[in-house]
Design an enzyme around this catalytic site. Structure first.
Site, PDB file in Angstrom:
ATOM      1  N   THR A   1      -2.968   9.944  -6.697  1.00 40.23           N
ATOM      2  CA  THR A   1      -1.840   8.682  -6.804  1.00 40.23           C
ATOM      3  C   THR A   1      -2.188   7.210  -7.067  1.00 40.23           C
ATOM      4  OG1 THR A   1      -1.046  10.163  -5.044  1.00 40.23           O
ATOM      5  CG2 THR A   1      -0.093   7.919  -5.025  1.00 40.23           C
TER       6      THR A   1
ATOM      7  N   TYR B   1     -10.692  18.508  -1.493  1.00 40.59           N
ATOM      8  CA  TYR B   1      -9.433  18.341  -2.106  1.00 40.59           C
ATOM      9  C   TYR B   1      -8.862  19.357  -3.000  1.00 40.59           C
ATOM     10  CZ  TYR B   1      -5.412  15.734  -4.379  1.00 40.59           C
ATOM     11  OH  TYR B   1      -4.334  15.368  -4.838  1.00 40.59           O
TER      12      TYR B   1
ATOM     13  N   LYS C   1      -8.220  18.742   1.988  1.00 41.24           N
ATOM     14  CA  LYS C   1      -6.937  18.197   1.877  1.00 41.24           C
ATOM     15  C   LYS C   1      -6.247  19.332   1.004  1.00 41.24           C
ATOM     16  CE  LYS C   1      -4.238  14.911  -0.987  1.00 41.24           C
ATOM     17  NZ  LYS C   1      -4.300  13.964  -1.787  1.00 41.24           N
TER      18      LYS C   1
END
Length: 302
Positions: free
Chosen positions: A53, A141, A169
């Site tokens: 992001t 991740y 995550k």
């Protein structure tokens, strides 16, 4: 070895912070500081800097470290800072992890190596090597839609034995997999937890044992997401109400590749954002209209 584990190490409501740029495309460090203060005030106790992001593929030179310094100064000890240090080059990931540690990061986020698509044995070697370069908590991740390689449950079990790898995550969108990981790692000696990495399944993942969320929507729906995480075990009906209220926004934010729609919504609300960097392009009027409408619907409910 890190002493802090789970949410105590990196937070429970974590915003994957967008990286604001100025109109000429340069880093807006002051904007990043202001945006960080905004999301912390809205309920986040952790931030990820330099993640997807945050447009990590197009952050260059010293920009990530300028970002870390500006945000740390802005939020102080009110939120944990996790820095995205993973790449598809183990040696470079180690270098970035060492530097993040020196810069005072509370933890590091290490994405599955992309494009070269290593085997599961390669993933174990990669993540273990990076974790050995720091005493800080390491969050894996798992986002196969972007990397082309999923971390298998058995691989996560193996990695749960690395003392400072504290969890994953999970951006696979698979509730069944998250449940399998929670079940398979419950006896990990140093602890191993799951954070939802996809807003649309935040509540479902919490329901099977995730301990928190790494959220894009928390830039705009921080109060709702923070309350949902806080009450999901004590008031599941309220948690469901909050999650469903956020769903139109969750979906609108991914009408175009992230963070294009997010930055459009931030600009619409007068928050620091600026443009995205190529090869991403800014959301067009149609997407912007749908994102702003979804956000307005949520704000009316407040």
């Amino acid at each position: 070895m890190t002493e802090a584990t789970g949410p105590d190490a990196i937070g429970r409501v974590i915003t994957a912070l967008a990286t604001p740029f100025l109109p000429d495309g340069s880093l807006d460090a002051e904007g990043a500081a202001a945006l960080a203060r905004h999301v912390v005030a809205a309920g986040s106790d952790g931030l990820v800097l330099g993640g997807t992001t945050g447009e990590s593929p197009t952050l260059h030179g010293e920009e990530l470290w300028e970002l870390v310094a500006a945000v740390r100064d802005a939020v102080g000890g009110t939120a944990r800072l996790t820095v995205g240090t993973g790449t598809n080059d183990t040696a470079r990931s180690i270098e970035r992890t060492v530097r993040a540690t020196e810069a005072g990061a509370d933890g590091v986020l290490v994405v599955t190596p992309y494009y070269n698509r290593p085997s599961q044995a390669g993933l174990v070697a990669h993540f273990t090597s990076v974790a050995e370069a720091t005493e800080r908590p390491v969050l894996l991740y798992d986002i196969p839609a972007r990397t082309g390689r999923e971390i298998d449950v058995d691989t996560l079990v193996t990695l749960s034995g690395v003392p400072n790898i504290i969890g994953v995550k999970d951006a696979t969108g698979r509730v069944d997999k998250a449940a399998d990981v929670v079940r398979a790692t419950r006896d990990a000696p140093g602890g191993f937890d799951v954070w939802s990495g996809a807003d649309e399944v935040n509540l479902p993942l919490l329901s099977v044992g995730a301990v928190g969320v790494v959220s894009v929507a928390a830039h705009l729906a921080g109060p709702e997401i923070a309350e949902m995480v806080a009450v999901h075990t004590t008031d599941p009906v309220r948690a469901r109400e909050l999650h469903l209220a956020c769903m139109p926004l969750h979906r609108a934010l991914f009408l175009d590749p992230n963070p294009g729609p997010l930055k459009a919504a931030l600009r619409a609300r007068g928050l620091p954002a600026g443009p995205v960097r190529l090869p991403l392009v800014d959301a067009d009027d149609a997407v912007t209209g749908r994102v702003v409408a979804a956000l307005a619907e949520l704000e009316v409910r407040r």
